[in-house]
Structures are given as C-alpha cells and as structure tokens.
Design a protein around this motif. Structure first.
Motif, PDB file in Angstrom:
ATOM      1  N   UNK A  38      19.664  -9.383  91.839  1.00 29.27           N
ATOM      2  CA  UNK A  38      19.285  -8.121  92.494  1.00 29.27           C
ATOM      3  C   UNK A  38      18.130  -8.329  93.469  1.00 29.27           C
ATOM      4  N   UNK A  39      18.216  -9.420  94.248  1.00 33.65           N
ATOM      5  CA  UNK A  39      17.219  -9.758  95.270  1.00 33.65           C
ATOM      6  C   UNK A  39      15.854 -10.091  94.685  1.00 33.65           C
ATOM      7  N   UNK A  40      15.756 -10.248  93.376  1.00 33.34           N
ATOM      8  CA  UNK A  40      14.492 -10.654  92.733  1.00 33.34           C
ATOM      9  C   UNK A  40      14.596 -12.132  92.381  1.00 33.34           C
ATOM     10  N   UNK A  41      13.639 -12.901  92.842  1.00 34.17           N
ATOM     11  CA  UNK A  41      13.611 -14.343  92.584  1.00 34.17           C
ATOM     12  C   UNK A  41      12.739 -14.619  91.360  1.00 34.17           C
ATOM     13  N   UNK A  42      13.285 -15.396  90.425  1.00 35.65           N
ATOM     14  CA  UNK A  42      12.564 -15.804  89.223  1.00 35.65           C
ATOM     15  C   UNK A  42      12.451 -17.328  89.249  1.00 35.65           C
ATOM     16  N   UNK A  43      11.261 -17.842  89.001  1.00 31.97           N
ATOM     17  CA  UNK A  43      11.052 -19.287  88.966  1.00 31.97           C
ATOM     18  C   UNK A  43      10.029 -19.603  87.885  1.00 31.97           C
ATOM     19  N   UNK A  44      10.227 -20.731  87.219  1.00 34.82           N
ATOM     20  CA  UNK A  44       9.366 -21.127  86.103  1.00 34.82           C
ATOM     21  C   UNK A  44       8.193 -21.958  86.625  1.00 34.82           C
TER      22      UNK A  44
END
Length: 699
Positions: A38-44
């Motif tokens: 949903x156009x949200x970027x998640x990165x660790x």
C-alpha cells in the motif's frame, strides 16, 4: 541528486542513509529485508533492531527530505534477520532468519499521509519470538516461512525447518502465538559422521509454496464449488527438495481434525536423465487453473511446469515403503508437465569460455501483473514474462463450444530480461554482491532494491510484452468462425523481442578495474546493442515505413470514397425529405381511419341486443341489492318516526318529572335501563346496516 538509477532520490533520504550505515559487509547471500505494501516501504534496521517505514508516494515530486517512522518491537529478535514478510491484511509482520522467527503486530494508521498512530517518530509494536529452534545448540534451521493464504483471520504462519518438518503457528492479534500442529515430510536427519547426510544428498526440503486452492470431495461425492464451505477448501502445499524432487501436502492443515497427507515424489514429464537438475533452490506457484509451477536452480535455469492429474494403473500406485524406504509417502495423483526452460545469465560474461557463476535464486511474484515474476540473486535481478498465464486464463473463461481452438500453445515462449547486474567476469569469486532488499511500488511499477553496498536502486519496470485487450463494439455470433488477425503493435513487439538484454550495471567500488577491463565491459554492451537492439530497430523501422506507405495509399483511396459517399449522402437527404412528407400524410390518414373504426366499434357494442352470461348475473345481483335497499329505507323511516315519538315521550316525561318527582323502585329502574339499552343497540344495528347498504348501492 537524482540519477537514472535513482529518479526518486531515495539515496539522499535520511532513512536510506541510516540504513546504509547500519548494513554490515558480512552478508554473503541474497536476502530480502525490504517490503512494500500500500505504498508503504518497510525495511529492517539491523543496528537499532527496528523496522523503518516510509510512505514512498509522498516522496514523488518533493525535493526535501520526508520524515520516516521507526517501529520498535517490544521483544527484538536476537538472531540475524534475513527476511521480512507481511501478511495480506497488513496487520502482522514476520521477521525471520535461519535461527529464529519473530512476529510483530503492526499498529493502526490514520491521518493525512496514513502514518502509524498519526505520525509518531517511534512507535512501539507488540512482538513475540517463536520457539522454532529448541535451543541455540540445536542444528535445526529455518528454511522458509509463509503466511497461510487460507487463514480466515490471516494469522496462521507456516514454517519449514531443515529437519523436514512443517510447523503451523497461530498468531492471533493481542495473543501469544502458539504452535498448533507439526508434521513431517521426509526422513529425520540422523546419520554417522562418515556417512553423507541427507542434506548433501539433496533429500532435505529447501522451499515450499501454496498451490491453487481446491475443494475437498467428501465420501466420493462431487461438491458444488459455489456452495462449498470454507472448511472444505484446502490449499495444497508444494515442497521442493534440493535434488529437484517435488512433494505435495494435501489436507486442510488449519482444521485440527484433518491430518496432512504427504504425497511424492511428483513425476516430471517429459523425463530426463538428471530429472531437471540436482541443485534446485526455489519454487513458486502462480495462482492459475491449472496451477503453473516454477522451479529455479542455482545454475540459472528456471523450469515452467503445469500441475495436472496423472493417469496411472492400479498396480503402479505404490508407496515408497514398498520399495524398501524407511519413510512412507503416498503415490500422488498429480504430475508436473514441464513445457519450457528459461536460462538466465548470472553476471555479465563476454564469451562462452568464461566460467559461469552459480548462486541461489529467489522468486518474487508481482501482485498487480500475474504475467510476470522477478528473480533476485547474488548477480542482480531478472524479470521473467510468462505468456502461458494469460493463455490459461483465456482457455478457462471461454464460453464457446469449440474450446479446443483456445488450447494454450508454445508459440509465445517466456523470456527473461536482465534488469540489474552486480557481477562481471572480473568480480572476485569470494567477493559477495548480494541483493539485500527487493520491493515493487505499483502504478506505475517501480522496482526498489537495496544492493550489497547499501546503495538503493529504483527503476521503472516497463512491460515490453503487454498487449492491451481491445473491447469489441458489437457482439460476435460465433468466435470459432471469426478469422483473427495479428495486430500491428503485436507484430512490432514480436520483432523487438530479444534474447539478450543489457542490464544496469552496479558493481562494487572496492576493486578498481583496469582500462582494458572497462573497455571489454563497454565492448560487450556495444555488441549487445548492435546485435539485439539496433538490428531489430532497423527492421522495425523498415516495417513501420512499409506500413506508413500502405496507410497513405489507403488514405488516398478512402478520401475518394468519402467524396462519393458525400454525394450519395446529399442524394439520400433529398430522398429522405420527400419520404418524410409522404410518411406524415400516410400517418394522418391512418390516424383518421383508426378514429373512425373506433367509433364504429363503440356503436356496434352499444347496440348489441343480448348480454353475455356474466353481465346478466351482475344485473340480477344489482336488482337484489336495489330491493334490499328499498326495504331498508322503509324500515329506516319507521325507526326515525319511532325515535321522534320516543323523543316526544321523553320530553313530556322530563317535564312531568320537573313538575312532580316520581320515585321508582329499584326493580323498575333496572327494567327501564335494560329496555333502553336493548333499544339503543337495536337502533345502532339498524343504522350500521343502513350505512352498509348505502355503501353497497353507491358501488
């Protein structure tokens, strides 16, 4: 500052600068610590043990930095995180590596930019560590983790471990995850040190994926798919071993009463000597009907197969235990029919004598376009287009009786396009160039990848083989009799189709190449463009020129036809005017005749001597009602006279009472009251009957 490989300017953002500084150089294999939903970027973020999130759509069109959010797990994982996986409803996130799994519950989003908890910089998220490996001294490792697509609450996590065991965890929100089921799909890995173990022999499971869901048939009875309950739908699990063997697990594992049954090994047709390779690393099932299975090898070969039922005789249906095996597997009813092999180029090499590079390949599906998928590996990123998916969908959705005309064919083969390369022939054998993160931003499709150097690549992915469907303005009576013609844009795209692509080259800066090596790299790119691009473009230019000349001649002919049609149109307009006048005259005459005919019919109907039976019956009924009305009117007049006389008597009595008080006995009072009450009721009934008869007479 933006570049051709970073048009969004992500490398200048604070989030990716922090990510680059937190990345270590010890990563040797490709992993995926990045996800976009949903156009949200998640990165660790390894250094701070938290998840960084950013709305990528807000970055577009802005030069200034955009603040990001940190999702801090309450129980950070102590193992090395190599993969990040989000469920379909975007409520939970799984962090997993070879030594453990952690489940993080994502908070709510609201506000202008749909930020977590309205836009806090640091948001605490409830997390739990799953006890997959019993202890740190255990040799059991996590091979693959996937969210179960058939979970009604989207909270079931399926884990494959290195000891050929599946584990199912129920991770409900606001509850502690619990292990609900385990089952084996192979022999236990116990062997003496001098004897090769199952891992070296390729008998361990390395990957799995869910096939297209099916409806479970109860007691050999056909179940209507439209009326099937959620408990009757099962998601078969395809399990890949390192040797290339594929097992299938059937049964609804979400229901405790059902026991999963492992079938295997699936036969592969046409058979080959090496059974399609001995170094398989990844499997993916495209959700089509029938399922399309993709098997990748470390050598760069990818096999496309269709999962169909296999017709076997009764004497051929045996289990492995009958062949002396210590682990019993049921003979499957399905088989894999391999119809093509796609060979990818792992790294940039200049001639056939160069030593080929091999590494594990990881498959990624495209949520918006099922006709393609992506491959990430230590040498870069590929995109593979699969026309068979569209052919299978067209074959299923066809409603024509001649369905054989729509059978899939192999005229349009799958093609692999090299998007990003991180290795060349001069890259050291021990030098690691893995892809650390892979994500897709939709509408338009933009690939975002984190390289081993910490550099972020975001490039647009153009589908050169996409052909829009043309909606027909008029229905076709029979599609089997229609003569189809290939569209010109389809023909041009087929001419532009090439076997070799020139990817964007991103090599590490730790080793300086010599001028000769740079020249060879440039020469290879020039050769690819000359043989695969410029020649095809020249041919396309000639075809377009030929098409233009043909269209010009056709345009001249059509202009002459337009002149003739204009003259015919003028003549027809004049004729239409005369016909319209005649039409109006005829219409007026017809209306006059219709009016006269209506008058004649009315007169005939009125002068008809005899009535029909229905009318006679109604006439008799009306006469009876009229007689009753007359009788009731007479009685009503009598009652009125009686009422008038009673009124006179009452008035006289009242006057007499006024003059002389008369004392009645109790019995006389009771008798008078009773008589008056009865008379009032009789009068009321007569009045009601009179009103009813009047209403009937009026009708």
């Amino acid at each position: 500052m933006t570049s051709c490989t970073d048009p969004l300017g992500l490398n200048d953002k604070k989030l990716f600068k922090e990510l680059k500084s937190s990345l270590s150089n010890v990563a040797k294999d490709t992993r995926n610590i990045l996800e976009i939903r949903d156009d949200i970027l998640y990165v660790w973020n390894t250094e701070k043990c938290c998840i960084l999130s950013l709305n990528v759509t807000v970055i577009r069109g802005k030069n200034e930095d955009v603040p990001y959010q940190s999702l801090q797990p309450t129980d950070p994982p102590i193992f090395e995180v190599t993969n990040l996986l989000i469920n379909e409803t975007i409520t939970q996130l799984a962090l997993w590596g070879n030594l453990g799994i952690a489940v993080v519950q994502l908070p709510k989003r609201w506000g202008k930019e749909a930020k977590f908890q309205g836009g806090k910089d640091v948001v605490s998220c409830l997390s739990h560590n799953l006890n997959v490996c019993c202890s740190q001294l255990s040799t059991t490792e996590v091979r693959k983790v996937r969210w179960h697509p058939g979970s009604a609450t989207d909270s079931h996590l399926v884990v494959l471990t290195s000891d050929n065991v599946f584990q199912l965890y129920e991770c409900e929100i606001h509850n502690v995850p619990k292990l609900t089921r385990t089952w084996k799909i192979g022999p236990t890995l116990h062997s003496p040190s001098k004897i090769p173990n199952f891992t070296s022999l390729g008998d361990t499971a390395v990957d799995f994926d869910f096939a297209t869901p099916t409806v479970k048939q109860d007691n050999d009875k056909n179940v209507d798919i439209n009326k099937a309950s959620w408990r009757q739908i099962e998601w078969p699990i395809l399990v890949l071993r390192g040797s290339g063997d594929v097992l299938i697990v059937r049964g609804n594992v979400l229901i405790n009463q059902n026991k999963p049954v492992t079938f295997g090994t699936l036969s592969m047709y046409p058979p080959t000597v090496d059974n399609y390779g001995i170094d398989s690393c990844s499997i993916m099932c495209l959700q089509t009907t029938p399922p399309l299975v993709i098997i990748a090898e470390c050598t760069g070969k990818i096999y496309h197969a269709i999962l169909l039922n296999e017709n076997l005789e009764d004497d051929e249906k045996k289990t492995w235990s009958q062949f002396g095996s210590t682990y019993s597997l049921h003979t499957p009813e399905e088989a894999l029919y391999v119809y093509e092999c796609v060979e990818m180029e792992l790294g940039l090499f200049y001639d056939e004598n160069d030593k080929k590079y091999s590494c594990p390949i990881y498959l990624h599906g495209d949520r918006e376009n099922r006709l393609r998928y992506f491959c990430s590996h230590n040498a870069g990123i590929h995109v593979v287009n699969v026309p068979m998916v569209g052919q299978l969908n067209d074959y299923i959705n066809v409603n024509d009786s001649n369905v054989d005309l729509y059978l899939p064919n192999l005229i349009k083969n799958s093609s692999a396009q090299y998007l990003l390369s991180t290795r060349t022939k001069y890259t050291g054998k021990e030098e690691a160039t893995p892809i650390l993160g892979f994500g897709l931003l939709q509408e338009p499709c933009i690939l975002i990848a984190v390289l081993h150097t910490g550099v972020v690549i975001d490039i647009s992915v153009v589908d050169l083989y996409y052909i829009p469907k043309i909606e027909l303005t008029a229905p076709v009576p029979s599609s089997s009799k229609k003569v189809t013609k290939e569209a010109f844009d389809t023909y041009i795209k087929q001419l532009l189709k090439r076997e070799t692509s020139q990817p964007i080259t991103k090599i590490g800066l730790r080793k300086n190449l010599t001028p000769r090596e740079y020249l060879e790299l440039l020469y290879r790119a020039t050769t690819v463009f000359r043989k695969q691009h410029f020649v095809r473009h020249d041919k396309v230019q000639a075809e377009i020129g030929k098409k233009v000349r043909t269209l010009k001649a056709l345009k001249t002919h059509q202009l002459k036809e337009l002149e003739n049609l204009s003259e015919m149109k003028k003549h027809l307009h004049e004729k239409v005017g005369s016909l319209a006048e005649r039409y109006e005259d005829i219409k007026d005459k017809q209306e006059e005749l219709a009016r006269r005919a209506e008058e004649v019919l009315t007169l005939v109907h009125l002068k008809e001597p005899n009535m029909n039976p229905v009318e006679r019956a109604e006439c008799k009924e009306i006469k009876k009602i009229a007689d009753k009305v007359k009788e009731l009117d007479v009685r009503l007049e009598q009652l009125k006279k009686k009422k008038a006389s009673n009124q006179v008597l009452i008035s006289n009595a009242e006057k007499h009472i006024e003059k002389q008080e008369i004392i009645f006995k109790q019995s006389q009072i009771t008798s008078i009251t009773t008589n008056l009450t009865n008379m009032g009721k009789s009068i009321e009934e007569l009045i009601n009957r009179a009103k009813t008869l009047r209403e009937k007479v009026d009708l």
